[in-house]
Design an enzyme around this catalytic site. Sequence first.
Site, PDB file in Angstrom:
ATOM      1  N   LYS A 120       9.799 -14.387  -9.412  1.00 13.10           N
ATOM      2  CA  LYS A 120       8.874 -15.433  -9.868  1.00 13.10           C
ATOM      3  C   LYS A 120       8.427 -15.164 -11.302  1.00 13.10           C
ATOM      4  O   LYS A 120       8.350 -16.084 -12.118  1.00 13.10           O
ATOM      5  CB  LYS A 120       7.667 -15.506  -8.934  1.00 13.10           C
ATOM      6  CG  LYS A 120       8.012 -16.061  -7.567  1.00 13.10           C
ATOM      7  CD  LYS A 120       6.845 -15.954  -6.610  1.00 13.10           C
ATOM      8  CE  LYS A 120       7.243 -16.454  -5.223  1.00 13.10           C
ATOM      9  NZ  LYS A 120       6.158 -16.280  -4.241  1.00 13.10           N
ATOM     10  N   HIS A 176      -0.237  -3.136   1.619  1.00 12.85           N
ATOM     11  CA  HIS A 176       0.220  -3.619   2.922  1.00 12.85           C
ATOM     12  C   HIS A 176      -0.719  -3.158   4.026  1.00 12.85           C
ATOM     13  O   HIS A 176      -1.444  -2.178   3.892  1.00 12.85           O
ATOM     14  CB  HIS A 176       1.649  -3.185   3.227  1.00 12.85           C
ATOM     15  CG  HIS A 176       1.882  -1.706   3.176  1.00 12.85           C
ATOM     16  ND1 HIS A 176       1.413  -0.834   4.130  1.00 12.85           N
ATOM     17  CD2 HIS A 176       2.543  -0.947   2.280  1.00 12.85           C
ATOM     18  CE1 HIS A 176       1.779   0.395   3.819  1.00 12.85           C
ATOM     19  NE2 HIS A 176       2.465   0.350   2.696  1.00 12.85           N
TER      20      HIS A 176
END
Length: 123
Positions: A62, A111
């Site tokens: 991205k 995470h």
Amino acid sequence: MKVTGIGIDLVEVPRIRDMLERHGQRFKERTFTAGEIAYCDACAEPAMNYAARFAAKEAVAKALGTGIWAEGVNWTDIEVVRADNGKPSILLHGAAKEHAAGSTCLVSLTHTRDLAMAQVLLA
């Protein structure tokens, strides 16, 4: 420092765990480098670490503005590595390196058992 791109991605760890169970080594080798596979497989919860790296690869794509499989960029062109102190960084190979045109790639990973996230800044 001139920012040339930014990317962020969020991945559900159970989705990556399912991919690992269903497609095993084929999924690993198509998506991750040998170094990433060795690192993640040595972790207590490999799926969380694979998910964080998957998110990082998406975030880099991205930031580059290419996406994955567009303009020649593939999964293994983007590699997450760790310094001795644990700090993650990105190594770019092939088409991803060409698109970055000498930019520095900064990354942050996080995470939990359920989610993995990565943010990338190209400067």
